[in-house]
Design a protein around this motif. Structure first.
Motif, PDB file in Angstrom:
ATOM      1  N   UNK A  52     -36.907 -84.212  -3.786  1.00 23.92           N
ATOM      2  CA  UNK A  52     -35.729 -84.449  -4.472  1.00 23.92           C
ATOM      3  C   UNK A  52     -35.972 -85.426  -5.579  1.00 23.92           C
ATOM      4  N   UNK A  53     -36.614 -86.261  -5.557  1.00 20.38           N
ATOM      5  CA  UNK A  53     -36.785 -87.517  -6.494  1.00 20.38           C
ATOM      6  C   UNK A  53     -37.260 -86.667  -7.884  1.00 20.38           C
ATOM      7  N   UNK A  54     -38.157 -85.988  -7.673  1.00 22.95           N
ATOM      8  CA  UNK A  54     -38.813 -85.108  -8.976  1.00 22.95           C
ATOM      9  C   UNK A  54     -37.521 -84.243  -9.460  1.00 22.95           C
ATOM     10  N   UNK A  55     -36.822 -83.671  -8.788  1.00 21.18           N
ATOM     11  CA  UNK A  55     -35.825 -82.890  -9.445  1.00 21.18           C
ATOM     12  C   UNK A  55     -34.853 -83.772 -10.029  1.00 21.18           C
ATOM     13  N   UNK A  59     -33.385 -83.613 -13.840  1.00 23.87           N
ATOM     14  CA  UNK A  59     -32.059 -83.630 -14.353  1.00 23.87           C
ATOM     15  C   UNK A  59     -31.205 -82.330 -14.254  1.00 23.87           C
ATOM     16  N   UNK A  60     -31.790 -80.997 -14.326  1.00 17.25           N
ATOM     17  CA  UNK A  60     -31.139 -79.752 -14.887  1.00 17.25           C
ATOM     18  C   UNK A  60     -31.745 -78.643 -13.956  1.00 17.25           C
ATOM     19  N   UNK A  61     -30.971 -77.631 -13.922  1.00 10.27           N
ATOM     20  CA  UNK A  61     -31.344 -76.324 -13.400  1.00 10.27           C
ATOM     21  C   UNK A  61     -30.902 -75.413 -14.188  1.00 10.27           C
ATOM     22  N   UNK A  62     -31.576 -74.134 -14.547  1.00  4.95           N
ATOM     23  CA  UNK A  62     -31.120 -73.270 -15.286  1.00  4.95           C
ATOM     24  C   UNK A  62     -30.974 -72.134 -14.428  1.00  4.95           C
ATOM     25  N   UNK A  63     -29.806 -71.509 -14.505  1.00  6.85           N
ATOM     26  CA  UNK A  63     -29.447 -70.359 -13.795  1.00  6.85           C
ATOM     27  C   UNK A  63     -28.885 -69.137 -14.638  1.00  6.85           C
ATOM     28  N   UNK A  64     -28.695 -68.227 -14.234  1.00  6.04           N
ATOM     29  CA  UNK A  64     -28.102 -66.956 -15.125  1.00  6.04           C
ATOM     30  C   UNK A  64     -27.443 -65.964 -13.783  1.00  6.04           C
ATOM     31  N   UNK A  65     -26.378 -65.266 -14.370  1.00  9.52           N
ATOM     32  CA  UNK A  65     -25.509 -64.149 -13.834  1.00  9.52           C
ATOM     33  C   UNK A  65     -25.020 -64.722 -12.369  1.00  9.52           C
ATOM     34  N   UNK A  66     -24.370 -66.018 -12.339  1.00 10.05           N
ATOM     35  CA  UNK A  66     -23.903 -66.416 -11.193  1.00 10.05           C
ATOM     36  C   UNK A  66     -22.437 -66.700 -11.353  1.00 10.05           C
ATOM     37  N   UNK A  67     -21.573 -65.743 -11.355  1.00  7.97           N
ATOM     38  CA  UNK A  67     -20.282 -65.827 -11.392  1.00  7.97           C
ATOM     39  C   UNK A  67     -19.631 -66.808 -10.216  1.00  7.97           C
ATOM     40  N   UNK A  68     -18.533 -67.571 -10.518  1.00  6.44           N
ATOM     41  CA  UNK A  68     -18.202 -68.556  -9.502  1.00  6.44           C
ATOM     42  C   UNK A  68     -17.509 -67.782  -8.438  1.00  6.44           C
ATOM     43  N   UNK A  69     -17.124 -66.626  -8.435  1.00  2.70           N
ATOM     44  CA  UNK A  69     -16.632 -65.804  -7.576  1.00  2.70           C
ATOM     45  C   UNK A  69     -17.258 -64.978  -6.892  1.00  2.70           C
ATOM     46  N   UNK A  70     -18.584 -65.013  -6.912  1.00  2.00           N
ATOM     47  CA  UNK A  70     -19.389 -64.109  -6.288  1.00  2.00           C
ATOM     48  C   UNK A  70     -20.370 -65.025  -5.314  1.00  2.00           C
ATOM     49  N   UNK A  71     -20.148 -64.609  -4.002  1.00  3.05           N
ATOM     50  CA  UNK A  71     -20.754 -65.134  -2.827  1.00  3.05           C
ATOM     51  C   UNK A  71     -20.739 -66.694  -2.874  1.00  3.05           C
ATOM     52  N   UNK A  72     -19.269 -67.134  -3.303  1.00  3.03           N
ATOM     53  CA  UNK A  72     -19.110 -68.608  -3.140  1.00  3.03           C
ATOM     54  C   UNK A  72     -20.120 -69.446  -4.040  1.00  3.03           C
ATOM     55  N   UNK A  73     -20.485 -68.786  -5.122  1.00  6.03           N
ATOM     56  CA  UNK A  73     -21.589 -69.588  -6.100  1.00  6.03           C
ATOM     57  C   UNK A  73     -20.754 -70.975  -6.604  1.00  6.03           C
TER      58      UNK A  73
END
Length: 381
Positions: A52-55, A59-73
Motif C-alpha cells: 500500500x505504501x509503495x502504491x 500515486x496513479x493507476x492506468x486502466x482502460x475500457x472501464x465504463x462507470x456503468x459496467x459491473x459497478x466500475x
C-alpha cells in the motif's frame, strides 16, 4: 469450489516461526521483500502495508475500457481512490477487450500503457500466451475455483453473468424470451449485440449462447454465427452496437448482452426518468454464463498500484460492489461460507436453472478463431 486452505493463517504461522530465535539446524532468516514490479503476492512485496505504501508513492493507476456503468466500475474506482488516495485514469472507457490487448502491445514501454486489464474469457489466455501479463496471486487466491484462474496466476476471473435478452417494452409489443423468438418477423430492424464478437467479450458470448440454442456446443460455435447470419438476411439483426444511449433513443430496442448490464440499465433508466421500460430475460434455450478476467501488465508503469488494485477487486468490499450491480462475484461461494457476502444484494440476482458449465481455454480459443475467420463475411456479406 475448493475449500479455503487457510493461506493467511499459514503465512502468519510461518512468519511467527521465522521471527523466533535462530540456532536450530536448518533455520533460515525470512526472505527480504521483493520490488513490487516482480512481487508475486502481497506477502512477497513485504505485506499489504508495504504494498500500500509503495502504491501510494506511485500515486496513479492506468486502466482502460472501464465504463462507470459496467459491473459497478464507477463505485469501484471511487472506492479505491478514496481508500488509498491513488488517482485512477481510464483510457478509452468504451473500448473492447481487443482494444485492451492492443494497448498493452502498442504502449508496452512508453509509460502510458494500462497497468491492468479486464477482458472477456478468450482474451486473457491469449494475452498470457503472448507474454503480456505477469504472475500475481491475490490474498484469496486459494478460494478462486481452479477453472476460473490461470495455474501460473497470470489472469484470474473476478465477476461474471449470464447472456440475456434486454427489451424495451414501450417500443416492442411482445418482448422475446428466447433465441428462437428473435426469428419473428415483428423484430425486423430491432436486434443488436453489445459490440463486434471478434473484439468484444460480451458480443462473443452472445454468439456462443446462440450456438448452444441452435445445436452447437462449446466445441462448435458455427451454429451461432449461422444464426446471426440468418437474422441479418431477414433484416432482424442490425449492425449497430447497443449502448444505453442507443437504447434510450430507440435505435436498439432489443439487445443481447450480459444480464448484469441489462439489469443495471433498467435501474438507471428508472432513476433518470427515461422513457424506457427495459426488461431482461435469460433465454433457457441458450443458457451461457462466463466471467471476466483480471490481469497485470508485465511492464506496468505503476506495478504496486496494479497489484493493490487487484487486492481491492478481490476483497469483500470489491466483490460486494460487483454484486451491487448484479454481477456475480467469483468469490461468492467462499464469501457466503465466511459471512462476508452481502445477502440482501445476492437475493436480487435473477433466478437461473441448473449449474453453469464453462468452455475450456482450448474450446474458447477454437471458437475465437472460428469467429475471427468467418463472422464478417457470414453475417454482413
Amino acid at each position: 469450489m475448493p475449500a479455503p486452505r487457510l493461506r493467511t493463517a499459514a503465512v502468519a504461522a510461518g512468519l511467527a516461526l521465522a521471527a523466533g530465535p535462530l540456532g536450530a539446524c536448518g533455520d533460515r532468516p525470512p526472505e527480504p521483500p521483493r520490488a513490487p514490479a516482480v512481487a508475486t503476492s502481497a506477502a512477497d512485496a513485504g505485506g499489504m502495508a508495504a504494498l500500500t505504501a509503495a502504491a501510494r508513492k506511485e500515486g496513479a493507476l492506468n486502466t482502460i475500457a472501464l465504463p462507470r456503468d459496467w459491473a459497478n466500475y464507477g463505485a469501484l474506482i471511487d472506492g479505491f481512490e478514496k481508500k488509498y488516495g491513488i488517482e485512477v485514469a481510464v483510457e478509452n472507457p468504451e473500448g473492447s477487450s481487443q482494444d485492451e490487448i492492443d494497448a498493452l502491445k502498442e504502449h508496452r514501454r512508453d509509460g502510458t500503457a494500462p497497468d491492468v486489464i479486464d477482458v472477456g474469457g478468450t482474451f486473457a489466455p491469449a494475452a498470457a500466451r503472448q507474454g503480456l501479463l505477469t504472475p500475481y496471486e491475490v490474498a484469496p487466491w486459494d478460494d478462486i475455483p481452479d477453472e476460473q484462474k490461470d495455474e501460473r496466476a497470470r489472469w484470474y476471473n473476478n465477476y461474471g453473468g449470464y447472456v440475456s435478452i434486454g427489451c424495451d417494452a414501450k417500443r416492442v409489443k411482445t418482448c422475446p424470451a428466447t433465441f428462437a423468438d428473435l426469428r419473428r418477423p415483428e423484430y425486423k430492424g430491432q436486434v443488436s449485440l453489445n459490440g463486434n464478437p471478434t473484439k468484444s467479450g460480451s458480443a462473443f458470448a452472445g454468439v456462443y449462447a446462440a450456438a448452444l440454442a441452435n445445436g452447437g456446443s462449446f466445441d462448435n460455435i458455427q451454429p451461432g454465427i449461422d444464426f446471426f447470419a440468418e437474422l441479418s438476411r431477414s433484416g432482424n439483426f442490425i449492425p449497430l452496437e447497443s449502448t444505453p444511449a442507443t437504447i434510450e433513443s430507440g435505435r436498439t430496442p432489443i439487445s443481447i448482452d450480459w444480464d448484469f448490464l441489462n439489469l443495471a440499465y433498467a435501474d438507471e433508466f428508472r432513476r433518470k426518468g427515461a422513457d424506457v421500460d427495459w426488461r431482461t430475460s435469460i433465454p433457457f434455450d441458450g443458457s451461457f454464463a462466463q466471467y471476466y478476467a483480471q490481469g497485470i501488465n508485465k511492464d506496468a508503469p505503476h506495478p504496486a498500484a496494479a497489484r493493490l488494485w487487484q487486492e481491492y477487486l478481490f476483497s469483500p468490499e470489491g466483490q460486494n460492489l460487483r454484486l451491487g450491480a448484479y454481477a456475480r462475484p467469483v468469490l461468492m461461494e467462499s464469501m457466503e461460507e465466511n459471512g462476508t457476502l452481502d445477502k440482501s444484494l445476492a437475493e436480487k440476482l435473477p433466478t437461473v436453472e441448473g449449474t453453469p458449465t464453462f468452455p475450456t481455454e482450448k474450446q474458447q480459443a477454437k471458437a475465437g478463431r472460428t469467429v475471427n475467420r468467418t463472422w464478417a463475411e457470414a453475417v454482413w456479406g
